[in-house]
Design a protein around this motif. Sequence first.
Motif, PDB file in Angstrom:
ATOM      1  N   LEU A  63      45.477   9.638 -24.617  1.00 29.52           N
ATOM      2  CA  LEU A  63      45.244   9.151 -25.977  1.00 29.52           C
ATOM      3  C   LEU A  63      44.925  10.305 -26.924  1.00 29.52           C
ATOM      4  O   LEU A  63      45.408  10.346 -28.055  1.00 29.52           O
ATOM      5  CB  LEU A  63      44.098   8.138 -25.970  1.00 29.52           C
ATOM      6  CG  LEU A  63      43.873   7.420 -27.288  1.00 29.52           C
ATOM      7  CD1 LEU A  63      45.088   6.594 -27.679  1.00 29.52           C
ATOM      8  CD2 LEU A  63      42.653   6.523 -27.200  1.00 29.52           C
ATOM      9  N   MET A 121      49.079   4.504 -31.936  1.00 30.59           N
ATOM     10  CA  MET A 121      48.958   5.338 -30.726  1.00 30.59           C
ATOM     11  C   MET A 121      48.658   4.480 -29.514  1.00 30.59           C
ATOM     12  O   MET A 121      47.951   3.479 -29.616  1.00 30.59           O
ATOM     13  CB  MET A 121      47.787   6.306 -30.879  1.00 30.59           C
ATOM     14  CG  MET A 121      47.967   7.334 -31.935  1.00 30.59           C
ATOM     15  SD  MET A 121      46.410   8.189 -32.184  1.00 30.59           S
ATOM     16  CE  MET A 121      45.488   6.992 -33.094  1.00 30.59           C
ATOM     17  N   LEU A 167      48.067  -3.683 -21.007  1.00 26.06           N
ATOM     18  CA  LEU A 167      48.472  -2.675 -21.979  1.00 26.06           C
ATOM     19  C   LEU A 167      49.911  -2.911 -22.426  1.00 26.06           C
ATOM     20  O   LEU A 167      50.857  -2.630 -21.696  1.00 26.06           O
ATOM     21  CB  LEU A 167      48.319  -1.279 -21.341  1.00 26.06           C
ATOM     22  CG  LEU A 167      48.459  -0.066 -22.235  1.00 26.06           C
ATOM     23  CD1 LEU A 167      47.611  -0.173 -23.479  1.00 26.06           C
ATOM     24  CD2 LEU A 167      48.043   1.182 -21.475  1.00 26.06           C
ATOM     25  N   GLY A 168      50.048  -3.489 -23.603  1.00 21.52           N
ATOM     26  CA  GLY A 168      51.378  -3.631 -24.205  1.00 21.52           C
ATOM     27  C   GLY A 168      51.451  -2.651 -25.355  1.00 21.52           C
ATOM     28  O   GLY A 168      51.079  -1.495 -25.218  1.00 21.52           O
ATOM     29  N   ASN A 169      51.888  -3.096 -26.515  1.00 19.35           N
ATOM     30  CA  ASN A 169      51.863  -2.216 -27.678  1.00 19.35           C
ATOM     31  C   ASN A 169      50.428  -1.864 -28.051  1.00 19.35           C
ATOM     32  O   ASN A 169      50.163  -0.847 -28.671  1.00 19.35           O
ATOM     33  CB  ASN A 169      52.545  -2.890 -28.869  1.00 19.35           C
ATOM     34  CG  ASN A 169      54.052  -2.771 -28.739  1.00 19.35           C
ATOM     35  OD1 ASN A 169      54.567  -1.904 -28.022  1.00 19.35           O
ATOM     36  ND2 ASN A 169      54.766  -3.676 -29.382  1.00 19.35           N
ATOM     37  N   PRO A 185      46.274  -2.383 -26.344  1.00 18.00           N
ATOM     38  CA  PRO A 185      45.543  -2.872 -25.172  1.00 18.00           C
ATOM     39  C   PRO A 185      44.675  -4.099 -25.488  1.00 18.00           C
ATOM     40  O   PRO A 185      44.037  -4.154 -26.543  1.00 18.00           O
ATOM     41  CB  PRO A 185      44.663  -1.685 -24.782  1.00 18.00           C
ATOM     42  CG  PRO A 185      44.616  -0.803 -25.959  1.00 18.00           C
ATOM     43  CD  PRO A 185      45.796  -1.084 -26.823  1.00 18.00           C
ATOM     44  N   GLY A 232      44.739   1.969 -29.206  1.00 17.37           N
ATOM     45  CA  GLY A 232      44.802   3.135 -28.318  1.00 17.37           C
ATOM     46  C   GLY A 232      44.357   2.945 -26.888  1.00 17.37           C
ATOM     47  O   GLY A 232      45.107   3.176 -25.958  1.00 17.37           O
ATOM     48  N   MET A 233      43.117   2.483 -26.697  1.00 18.28           N
ATOM     49  CA  MET A 233      42.568   2.431 -25.351  1.00 18.28           C
ATOM     50  C   MET A 233      41.442   1.406 -25.291  1.00 18.28           C
ATOM     51  O   MET A 233      40.670   1.287 -26.239  1.00 18.28           O
ATOM     52  CB  MET A 233      42.018   3.814 -25.010  1.00 18.28           C
ATOM     53  CG  MET A 233      41.475   3.929 -23.640  1.00 18.28           C
ATOM     54  SD  MET A 233      41.040   5.624 -23.262  1.00 18.28           S
ATOM     55  CE  MET A 233      40.313   5.354 -21.668  1.00 18.28           C
TER      56      MET A 233
END
Lengths: 189, 416
Positions: free
Chosen positions: A137, A159, B206-208, B210, B230-231
């Motif tokens: 990331l 992102m 997790l697609g486009n 999360p 992002g995450m």
Amino acid sequence: MKKSLFIAAVAAALLMSGCSQKKPEVDMTKQETTETTAPAATEVDTGVNSVVGTEESAGEITTLPEDERMAKIKELEASAKKIYFDFDKYNIRPDQEPRVDEDAQLFASDAAKDLTIKIEGNCDEWGTDEYNYALGLRRAKTVRDALAIKGIEESRMVMVSYGESNPVCTEHTRECWAKNRRVEFELLP
Amino acid sequence: MRFFLILFMGVALFASDATLEIVKSTDNRPSVAIQDASEFGNIRIRQKFFRLVMGDLKVTAHFKVDDRYRESDYDAMIDPLLKDKDYLFRYRFREDGEQRLYLDAKVLDLSSGSPVFERSYRVANRARYPFLIHRAVIDFNDYLQMPSVEWMRRYVVFSQYGKPKSADIIVADYTLTYRKKIISGGLNIFPKWADKNQRGIYYTKLGNRPVLYYYNIYTGEERRVITSDGMLVCSDVSRDGKKLLLTMAPDGQPDIYRYDIETGKRERLTFYSGIDVSAQFTGSERKIVFVSDRLGYPNIFVKRVGDRAVQQLVYHGKNNNACSVHGKYVIYTSRESDNAFSSNTFNLYLVSTESDYIRRLTASGINQFPKFSPDGESVIYIKHYASQSALGIIRLNYNEGFLFPLKGHKIQSIDW
């Protein structure tokens, strides 16, 4: 007499064609219940086959405008340069800066300027757990920030990190790992 | 007299610190021989079952287990050659007409020759055979009033990579021998038990973007919890199951948040501009241990919730990028050198938040994904060595380690 026989034959053929359109539905249920036997192919053109006449070719099979647009987007996407990183690092290496410049130019071009840019961060197989996803990331973020400085609007960029889950190379070699430590782009309409 | 008392207290205090390695101890554990009286399966299957029986008995660390595979009738007389052992663990697998698998187990005291323990167990299908063995070994262990090995009954949940951008979530027994896929389709990662009874998990799809989901493994009920740019990872759940520690990355910046399940309120706990991940509760859930690159390389830190100050926890190694916490103890993985190409790459270490000792737990290979057992006495991890993989169990108080060979795809993340 012959004429009436002919009409009867054509009528029968048309009736059969009517029936045949329902056939696939019947066969579908059959396939579900007998999973183990290989399903026989269902003929779908028996009706049209019985119609007397000469077939005309419809010419080239054309793509729809939407497909053309997607193909162009995929073409643009393929021309974007991947950005590679050092082991365990998320700063942009000097040798990768010209590639970021090229990407910025590409994304600012008329063909791409209306597209959303999905920036995907990737890692090699060596990290573990969450840290590797965070590393991916941060790589994506470094590239996004660099592109923003070069004039790409931040609102166009999203992102995501795929950690080690999306390798382009699966051999266990130094060269292969270097190829996997990368940021790549997906363009979305 | 006073000298002996001080000496005894010293030994007792040392023994209570798991970071101290027991270098030498007299082995006075009871010895056990195993006999197979199965009426089920061919020799290959029988030996597979035997290896798990032997493995389970060894993993308790309470017995000296004889490795030899022996066959016998279930009701046969005791072989006089076994008289030098303390116990004989004799078992029989059998199947009924409805394909239910049974395990009969009896233990004979070899000094008196009489059976001291006899039970029978059943599962509805043969794939679940590991649970028969775990149950029998737990009961035998309890019968002898040894410290509990109840953790053998717990499930392990893990995510396993398939093709690129794809991972499934699987529930398994603690040896990963029995496996059941519970979530598939797309990239499903970082499963984490949602409650101490293991009824549900949190995991990230997790697609486009999360998304964190809750999934009940018994009812299949699925609930969307939260999403982030992002995450997004759930790295720990409070003991009451009401608070989650999450790694979230709004604007691409991975930081640690505490999320309240009931109110939906989230609170940011770390504020560093680099990477902060893998937070776990410690110190009565008033502190967190986490991984950060704030010194320029990944390392383990601790902080009090609500304070700005952060304290470095580990002063060893230059790449410590994953950890597991139980009470005051922390296990972390450390890359031994920057050379990723040698065979000795990652080792596990145990430290205490209350002392300076470091205990090395592994010596070779790539050792990853350490997770404490709920009682904190054992550690599960994945070992790769010489192109082979294994599930490892370390019994911290006994200074013993065991490996179960693993086959299959690469593991993404694991929780016990």
